[in-house]
Design an enzyme around this catalytic site. Structure first.
Site, PDB file in Angstrom:
ATOM      1  N   GLY A  60       2.097  15.273  32.879  1.00 24.77           N
ATOM      2  CA  GLY A  60       3.357  15.369  33.616  1.00 24.77           C
ATOM      3  C   GLY A  60       3.235  14.925  35.062  1.00 24.77           C
ATOM      4  O   GLY A  60       4.099  15.216  35.893  1.00 24.77           O
ATOM      5  N   THR A  62       3.607  11.961  36.454  1.00 24.29           N
ATOM      6  CA  THR A  62       4.682  11.070  36.913  1.00 24.29           C
ATOM      7  C   THR A  62       5.924  11.893  37.264  1.00 24.29           C
ATOM      8  O   THR A  62       6.587  11.657  38.283  1.00 24.29           O
ATOM      9  CB  THR A  62       5.025  10.057  35.784  1.00 24.29           C
ATOM     10  N   HIS A 117      -6.058  12.554  40.225  1.00 25.76           N
ATOM     11  CA  HIS A 117      -6.608  13.081  38.969  1.00 25.76           C
ATOM     12  C   HIS A 117      -8.031  13.596  39.205  1.00 25.76           C
ATOM     13  O   HIS A 117      -8.685  14.042  38.270  1.00 25.76           O
ATOM     14  CB  HIS A 117      -6.673  11.988  37.902  1.00 25.76           C
ATOM     15  N   SER A 147      -0.304  12.191  23.565  1.00 30.13           N
ATOM     16  CA  SER A 147       0.149  11.327  24.650  1.00 30.13           C
ATOM     17  C   SER A 147      -0.990  10.392  25.098  1.00 30.13           C
ATOM     18  O   SER A 147      -0.800   9.183  25.266  1.00 30.13           O
ATOM     19  CB  SER A 147       0.615  12.202  25.818  1.00 30.13           C
ATOM     20  N   TYR A 205       4.026  21.919  32.300  1.00 32.93           N
ATOM     21  CA  TYR A 205       4.992  20.915  31.847  1.00 32.93           C
ATOM     22  C   TYR A 205       6.099  21.578  31.011  1.00 32.93           C
ATOM     23  O   TYR A 205       7.288  21.347  31.241  1.00 32.93           O
ATOM     24  CB  TYR A 205       4.232  19.867  31.026  1.00 32.93           C
ATOM     25  N   ARG A 275       6.932   7.680  27.578  1.00 32.62           N
ATOM     26  CA  ARG A 275       6.879   7.451  26.133  1.00 32.62           C
ATOM     27  C   ARG A 275       8.019   8.214  25.453  1.00 32.62           C
ATOM     28  O   ARG A 275       9.097   7.686  25.255  1.00 32.62           O
ATOM     29  CB  ARG A 275       5.494   7.849  25.590  1.00 32.62           C
ATOM     30  N   LYS A 276       7.793   9.505  25.143  1.00 35.75           N
ATOM     31  CA  LYS A 276       8.809  10.282  24.420  1.00 35.75           C
ATOM     32  C   LYS A 276       9.263  11.503  25.209  1.00 35.75           C
ATOM     33  O   LYS A 276      10.395  11.939  25.123  1.00 35.75           O
ATOM     34  CB  LYS A 276       8.197  10.794  23.117  1.00 35.75           C
TER      35      LYS A 276
END
Ligand code: A3P
Length: 310
Positions: A60, A62, A117, A147, A205, A275-276
């Site tokens: 999460g 982004t 990260h 993911s 998330y 993506r989804k």
């Protein structure tokens, strides 16, 4: 510095047809060019007002960057409809410490929020010494695996048939993934948060999805930019949630067609960050056996923390 990776444990990912080799550096797996990036990032001279948005990939990042950016810049904009987020990838609005140190230094006085990260133990010492605030986002491990699988598979331009999910799953369970072991990444931040709770905000998330309003307000307060009553009445919180929603961001031209330059050698399509964005996609991929294996692993690793990753 160039040859440092040659001395590190390495693993070639068979599920990616041997196209990717990861190296274990300072306890975490990553690509060949990572030690160089980490060492450069560690030279960063953090200031006390810096805030770091930290995460493992695919949890999460982004979304968190978009929200933090929209929250902090909202006063400079007449309305959120003018936001740079409409024309710029969130990772270019809030750059990664390990990818764009120069850009961060240039813009620093305007916007002291950075993404990373990097594991906690690899953060620049100045971040700890300056008591910088840290927001850490994490996500259900099963959805992270799915993911991550699609993200890397698409990066390597392999089809689902060419990249067996079962092998990707096994590798992830061995702790071998970019910035993995995933649970160690979380554990390091979690342990640090126990020692210095005042500088940490942990976000999940799934919680952000369930209660965006409550969590966006919590984030804004932590960032030192709380919403006033007038702003709340005027619908500012909802506007920001809408602006940063998956539907909005993933349908913007910039995020459908642009390319993100991660470093001088490596660029990837913006669309790969979107993506989804559903919860529970893992159910379409996991067998009962896989589910039991990962649940057991996470119980073993995380039970002391109270964090729910299942
Ligand atoms: P899926 O692959 O499950 O769809 P990261 O940003 O850490 O790389 O994580 C990427 C994941 O977050 C992807 O999950 C992506 O679709 C999802 N995502 C990206 N933008 C989002 C947003 N605005 N809201 C919710 N989820 C988002």
């Amino acid at each position: 510095m160039e040859g440092i990776y040659k001395t590190l444990p390495q693993h070639t990912c068979t599920w990616l047809q041997g196209r990717v080799t990861l190296y274990k550096y300072q306890g975490f797996w990553n690509a060949q060019n990572f030690p160089k990036k980490a060492i450069l990032a560690q030279s960063y001279e953090a200031q006390p007002r810096d805030v770091l948005l930290c995460s493992c990939p695919k949890t999460g990042t982004t979304w968190l960057k978009a929200l933090a950016f929209a929250i902090v810049t909202r006063k400079k904009l007449d309305e959120v409809g003018n936001s740079p987020l409409l024309t710029t990838l969130p990772h270019d609005c809030v750059p990664f410490l390990e990818n764009h140190l120069e850009k961060i230094k240039e813009n620093h006085s305007n916007f002291p929020i950075l993404g990373t990260h990097l594991p906690y133990s690899s953060l620049p010492k100045s971040v700890i010494d300056s008591n910088c605030k840290i927001v850490y986002i994490y996500r259900n491990i099963k959805d992270v695996i799915v993911s991550y699988y699609h993200y890397i598979r698409e990066l390597m331009k392999l089809s689902v048939e060419e990249a067996p999910f079962e092998e990707a799953f096994d590798e992830f369970c061995q702790g071998i993934s970019s910035f993995g072991p995933y649970w160690e990444h979380i554990l390091e931040y979690w342990k640090a948060s126990q020692e210095r709770p005042e500088v940490f905000l942990f976000m999940k998330y799934e919680d952000l999805k369930k209660d965006p309003t409550g969590n966006v307000k919590r984030l804004a307060e932590f960032l030192g930019h709380p919403f006033s009553i007038e702003e709340e009445k005027a619908g500012m919180v909802e506007n920001i949630i809408q602006l940063c929603s998956f539907d909005t961001l993933s349908n913007l031209e910039v995020n459908k067609s642009g390319k993100y330059q991660a470093d001088e050698h490596f660029a990837l399509e913006h669309r790969l960050f979107f993506r989804k964005a559903t919860d529970g996609d893992w159910e379409n991929y996991f067998t009962e056996e896989m589910k039991d294996k990962i649940d057991k692993l996470i119980d073993e690793k995380m039970s002391a923390t109270g964090l729910i990753l299942k």
